[in-house]
Write an enzyme that holds these catalytic residues in place. Structure first.
Site, PDB file in Angstrom:
ATOM      1  N   HIS A   2     -36.688  -9.372   4.878  1.00  0.00           N
ATOM      2  CA  HIS A   2     -35.631 -10.375   4.758  1.00  0.00           C
ATOM      3  C   HIS A   2     -34.337  -9.631   4.435  1.00  0.00           C
ATOM      4  O   HIS A   2     -34.143  -9.172   3.318  1.00  0.00           O
ATOM      5  CB  HIS A   2     -35.973 -11.376   3.660  1.00  0.00           C
ATOM      6  CG  HIS A   2     -35.169 -12.632   3.741  1.00  0.00           C
ATOM      7  ND1 HIS A   2     -35.008 -13.504   2.694  1.00  0.00           N
ATOM      8  CD2 HIS A   2     -34.467 -13.177   4.770  1.00  0.00           C
ATOM      9  CE1 HIS A   2     -34.259 -14.519   3.056  1.00  0.00           C
ATOM     10  NE2 HIS A   2     -33.916 -14.341   4.316  1.00  0.00           N
ATOM     11  N   ASN A  28     -40.021 -17.120   8.138  1.00  0.00           N
ATOM     12  CA  ASN A  28     -40.153 -15.818   7.463  1.00  0.00           C
ATOM     13  C   ASN A  28     -41.631 -15.501   7.194  1.00  0.00           C
ATOM     14  O   ASN A  28     -42.049 -15.252   6.058  1.00  0.00           O
ATOM     15  CB  ASN A  28     -39.356 -15.791   6.159  1.00  0.00           C
ATOM     16  CG  ASN A  28     -37.854 -15.746   6.413  1.00  0.00           C
ATOM     17  OD1 ASN A  28     -37.408 -15.638   7.549  1.00  0.00           O
ATOM     18  ND2 ASN A  28     -37.068 -15.828   5.358  1.00  0.00           N
TER      19      ASN A  28
END
Length: 803
Positions: A349, A305
Site C-alpha cells: 500500500h 487491497n
C-alpha cells in the site's frame, strides 16, 4: 468422539507418535522462532503445546478448526527462512476463517511427515463424520465432565458439566434427570446411563409438540400426513409426494418404518436438522443461474487491497491474502504495484508502512489458486505505479507465469459491442487497468467529433468538466503520440482535461513525447507513462475515470470501467439513483472503501448492490456484519463469485430508483417466528460458570424502505436449548434485493450485547416453513452444532394488493 477416530488412535503409527509428543520450532515471523513441545491429546481432536515436554501445557488448536496442511515449500514465511531451515522439515497448518496460519519446523523430514500425514488423516476423518456422529459425541462430553477421571460421573460433576454445556439448570430438575438416567441406582452415571442423561439435556420438546400436532396417533407420521406437512407448512407444493418418499428413505432410522413409508419422531427430527430442513434452499447451492449473460449483468465478489492481512497503514502484505480471498470465492483481486529493488516490481500500500512482497510471487499464487474454488473468470485489478522498464517486467511476469490462463486476446467471434459472459471466460484471468488507444482508433471517431464540435460549443462553453479527484488515483488515462506532427496535432485538439478522461494519446516510448508538449503537465496527478506491453494485456476491462453519467454514456465504450469511492458512489445514488442504475446496466463499475478506513473496516455493500454496482470491493481480512452480508450473498450459485442481477438492474432503459422504488415491483410480507436455539457456544470459554443469556436479532437489508430489524427477549442462563417463540413481520417492497440476517447475542445489561453467532442469506435462497439455521462464527466458520429453529412464511402483500 467418533468411533473411527478412536480406532485410529490406537492403531495408526503416526497418531501414536503424535500422542507421545514432539519438540518443534514454532515460527511466527522472520525473527520469532521458538522451540515448543506439541502433543496430540487422547481425544484425537485437540493439540496442546508447552514450552518443554514436562511444562504446563495449554490448548493450541482443535482438529475441527483445521482446513488443510501445506508443505514447507508452499509457506511464504518458511521460504524466506530457507537458509536457516530446510523446507522439507517445515509445514503449515491452515485454519478455517481468518485465524493466522501456524508454521512449524520439525527436527527431521521424517518427523515433519509424521505430523503432516497424521493431521491430514484426522482432518479427513472429521470432514467425513455425518451429522449424527458430530452431534452425538457423548464420550467427549463425558471426559470433560468426569473431573476425577474415574470413569463415573457423580451429580456434582454433572452439575459442573451443565455449566460447561452452557446451561444453568434448576437443581431439582437437574437431579430428576440424573436420577431417571441412573438405572443402576449407584448415584453415578456410567456408559449408557450418561448417554440417556445427555439425550435428556438436549431433548427437543418443541419438535415433539410439532410432530404430535401433525400425527394422528402421536407416534408416527403416515405418508399422507408427511405429504400434507411438506405441502402446507414447508411450501414444497407439487413436489411434496416425491419428497416425502425420498425423505423417509433418507432419514427414518428404522427399517420397518422405511418399508411402511412412515416417519418416527427420530426420523422427523433428523429431517428437520438435516440439509433438507435448512433455511438455505439447497437448489441455490450449485450453479443454478444463467452464466451466459454479459459480465456487467452480474454482481462480482470483489476484494480491496487483497494483499493486506490487517490495517492499511502498518499491516502485513502477504500472498496469503490472495489465497484466503480466492478460497472465499472472490473473483476480483487488487494489486497495488510499485517499482522495487533489482528491477523487480513490489506490491504494497503505497506511501505507508505496510510490508512489501514481490509482484511475481503474487502472480504465481494466482496461477496456483485462481481456479481452485471455482473456474469462473478472475479479474486482476491492476493499480500500476511502476516506471516504464518495470512495467515491461510486469507484463513479462503476467505472460510467462499465467500462460494460457491469461486472457490476452478477444474471444473469437465475439463483437466488441458487448462484454463476454462468465461462461465464455471460464478458466481465464482478465487484467483490469489503464489501456492506450491508438491514433487510428482516434481518427475513426474524428469525423463524428468534428460534426458535434460546434453544437457542443454552443450548448456548453466548457464541455469537459474537471475530473472527480476522489476517483482519479484509481484510474487515469495518459498517452501521447509518436506519429507525424499533423496527426499529433489533430489528437491534441481535444482539451487536456478530456485527454486524461478519454485517453486519446498514445505513447510508444517516453522519448517519443513531442517536444512542444510540457511533459510535467502531461504527468501531473499521474504515476507514470503507460507501457504498450502492459497495455496490450488489458483486453475487456479498460479503466477510465468518471466525470458524469452523461459523459460516460456519450464517450465510453461497453468495455470501459470506472471506479468510485464509497462516499462518491453513495452520493450519486442519492442524487441520481436511476441514472446510476442505467450506467451500471450499460457498463461495469467498481466501488472501493474510503481512504479514511485505515483500520481496514468495511462499508455495507447492500446500498451499492441496490444500484446495480457490480464490483463492490471489500476488506476481506476484516470480519463483521458487512462481510457477513457479502459472504452470505455470494454463498449461492455454487460460490462462483458471480450472481445474476435482477432484470430491472440489467435494462439500460430501467426506471428503477433504489431510493424511491415504485411499482411494478410487487411488495411481499415476511413472517419470521423465532422458536428456539440449540447448543449455543459460550462467549467466554475461560469462565466455567459463565452461561449466556441469548436473544435473536432478525435483520432485513435491502432498499432503504425495506431495511429493518427486530429482536426477541433474552432467555436467562440457557445456551443449550433456549425457547423464544416470538413472531416478527416485515413488509418487503423489493424482495429481489433483500437479504436476511439472523444474529444471536448474549444479553448484557451493563454493556453492549456480545456476539454469539450469525447466519446471512439472500431472500431468493430462503426456504419457507420450519427450518434450522446453522450458526457461523464472526470469522464465518461453522459453530456446529449451534443452531436456531425458526418458522418462515412469505406471502403477497395484502396492503399493496388492496391499494
Amino acid at each position: 468422539m467418533a468411533s473411527q477416530i478412536q480406532d485410529r488412535l490406537t492403531t495408526d503409527q503416526d497418531l501414536l507418535l503424535m500422542q507421545e509428543g514432539t519438540t518443534m520450532r514454532k515460527v511466527r515471523t522472520k525473527t520469532w522462532k521458538k522451540l515448543r513441545f506439541f502433543r496430540l491429546q487422547n481425544d484425537g481432536m485437540t493439540v496442546w503445546h508447552a514450552r518443554q515436554a514436562d511444562g504446563i501445557a495449554k490448548p493450541t488448536f482443535s482438529i475441527s478448526d483445521v482446513e488443510t496442511i501445506r508443505k514447507g515449500h508452499d509457506s511464504e514465511l518458511l521460504r524466506y527462512l530457507v537458509d536457516e531451515f530446510p523446507l522439507e522439515q517445515g509445514f503449515t497448518i491452515v485454519f478455517h476463517g481468518r485465524r493466522p496460519n501456524l508454521d512449524l519446523v520439525a527436527n527431521s523430514v521424517e518427523e515433519a511427515q509424521i505430523w503432516m500425514r497424521g493431521l491430514q488423516l484426522l482432518v479427513d476423518l472429521v470432514a467425513s463424520m455425518n451429522y449424527q456422529e458430530q452431534l452425538d459425541q457423548y464420550q467427549e462430553w463425558f471426559q470433560r465432565g468426569d473431573r476425577n477421571q474415574d470413569g463415573r460421573m457423580s451429580f456434582q460433576e454433572a452439575r459442573r458439566l451443565l455449566l460447561l454445556m452452557n446451561v444453568e439448570m434448576d437443581q431439582e430438575y437437574a437431579l430428576s434427570l440424573f436420577q431417571e438416567a441412573d438405572v443402576s441406582h449407584s448415584d453415578t452415571l456410567e456408559g449408557e446411563e450418561f448417554v440417556q442423561f445427555y439425550k435428556a439435556l438436549i431433548k427437543r420438546t418443541e419438535i415433539e409438540q410439532l410432530f404430535e400436532h401433525f400425527s394422528s396417533d402421536g407416534q408416527k407420521l403416515t405418508l399422507l400426513e408427511f405429504v400434507d406437512f411438506l405441502r402446507e407448512e414447508q411450501k414444497e407444493k407439487d413436489h411434496a409426494p416425491d419428497l416425502a418418499l425420498k425423505f423417509i428413505a433418507r432419514y427414518e432410522p428404522s427399517e420397518s418404518g422405511r418399508l411402511l413409508h412412515v416417519l418416527s419422531k427420530d426420523g422427523f427430527l433428523s429431517y428437520l436438522c438435516s440439509k433438507d430442513g435448512n433455511i438455505f434452499n439447497q437448489k441455490c447451492l450449485p450453479v443454478y443461474q444463467d452464466m451466459t449473460k454479459p459480465l456487467n449483468h452480474y454482481y462480482i465478489n470483489s476484494s480491496h487491497n487483497t494483499y493486506l492481512l490487517r490495517d492499511q497503514l502498518c499491516g502485513q502484505s502477504s500472498v496469503e491474502g490472495y489465497i484466503r480471498a480466492l478460497k472465499r470465492g472472490c473473483r476480483c483481486v487488487e494489486v497495488d504495484v510499485w517499482d522495487g529493488p533489482g528491477g523487480e516490481p513490489i506490491v504494497y500500500h503505497g506511501h505507508t508502512l505496510t510490508s512489501r512482497i514481490l509482484f511475481k510471487d503474487v502472480v504465481s499464487t494466482l496461477a496456483q489458486y485462481a481456479f481452485q474454488s471455482t473456474d469462473y473468470p478472475l479479474i486482476l485489478s491492476l493499480e500500476n505505479h511502476c516506471t516504464w522498464e518495470q512495467q515491461r517486467t510486469l507484463a513479462q511476469h503476467l505472460t510467462e507465469i499465467l500462460g494460457e490462463q491469461l486472457l490476452s486476446t478477444t474471444i473469437d467471434g465475439l463483437l466488441m459491442d458487448t462484454l463476454p459472459s462468465p461462461e465464455q471466460l471460464r478458466g481465464k484471468i482478465l487484467v483490469k487497468g489503464r489501456k492506450l488507444r491508438t491514433i487510428e482508433e482516434v481518427e475513426v471517431e474524428e469525423e463524428e467529433e468534428e460534426l458535434d464540435k460546434d453544437d457542443r460549443s454552443e450548448l456548453d462553453p466548457d464541455p469537459y468538466p474537471v475530473l472527480d479527484t476522489e476517483v482519479q488515483p484509481e484510474s487515469q488515462e495518459l498517452a501521447s503520440g509518436n506519429k507525424d506532427s499533423k496527426k499529433t496535432r489533430k489528437v491534441l485538439t481535444c482539451p487536456m482535461a478530456c485527454l486524461l478522461i478519454c485517453g486519446q494519446i498514445l505513447v510508444h516510448d517516453p522519448s517519443s513525447i513531442p517536444s512542444h508538449l510540457p511533459v510535467h503537465f502531461l504527468l501531473q496527478d499521474c504515476t507514470t507513462i503507460l507501457c504498450p506491453d502492459l497495455s496490450a494485456l488489458v483486453v475487456y476491462l479498460r479503466t477510465v475515470p468518471f466525470c458524469s453519467f452523461t459523459h460516460s454514456k456519450e464517450n465510453y465504450h461497453i468495455c470501459d470501467i470506472s471506479s468510485f469511492s464509497e462516499s462518491k458512489a453513495k452520493s450519486l445514488i442519492k442524487e441520481a439513483g436511476n441514472e446510476f442504475v442505467q450506467h451500471n446496466a450499460r457498463q461495469l463499475c467498481r466501488v472501493y472503501p474510503s481512504r479514511l478506513r485505515t483500520d481496514s473496516s468495511n462499508f455495507h455493500p447492500q446500498e451499492l448492490w441496490n444500484a446495480g454496482c457490480q464490483m463492490v470491493a471489500m476488506n476481506m481480512q476484516t470480519a463483521g456484519s458487512a462481510m457477513d452480508i457479502c459472504d452470505g450473498f455470494f454463498r449461492q450459485n455454487g460460490g462462483s463469485g458471480y450472481v445474476l442481477k435482477p432484470d430491472f438492474l440489467c435494462d439500460i432503459q430501467s426506471t428503477f430508483n433504489p431510493e424511491k422504488p415504485a411499482s411494478p415491483y410487487k411488495a411481499k410480507t415476511l413472517l419470521v417466528q423465532v422458536i428456539s436455539g440449540q447448543r449455543l457456544p459460550k462467549v467466554d470459554d475461560t469462565k466455567e460458570r459463565s452461561v449466556v443469556d441469548p436473544l435473536v436479532k432478525v435483520e432485513l437489508f435491502g432498499v432503504p424502505e425495506d431495511t429493518r430489524q427486530q429482536e426477541t427477549d433474552y432467555v436467562d442462563n440457557n445456551g443449550i436449548n433456549p425457547y423464544w417463540g416470538q413472531t416478527f413481520c416485515f413488509r418487503v417492497h423489493v424482495p429481489e434485493l433483500a437479504i436476511l440476517r439472523f444474529v444471536v447475542k448474549d444479553y448484557n445489561w451493563k454493556s453492549r450485547n456480545s456476539f454469539i453467532g450469525q447466519y446471512t442469506l439472500p431472500w431468493t435462497c430462503v426456504k419457507q416453513g420450519y427450518r434450522h439455521i446453522s450458526l457461523l462464527s464472526r470469522d464465518g466458520t461453522s459453530l456446529h452444532p449451534a443452531s436456531i429453529f425458526v418458522y418462515i412464511c412469505m406471502r403477497e402483500d395484502l396492503e399493496m394488493d388492496e391499494s
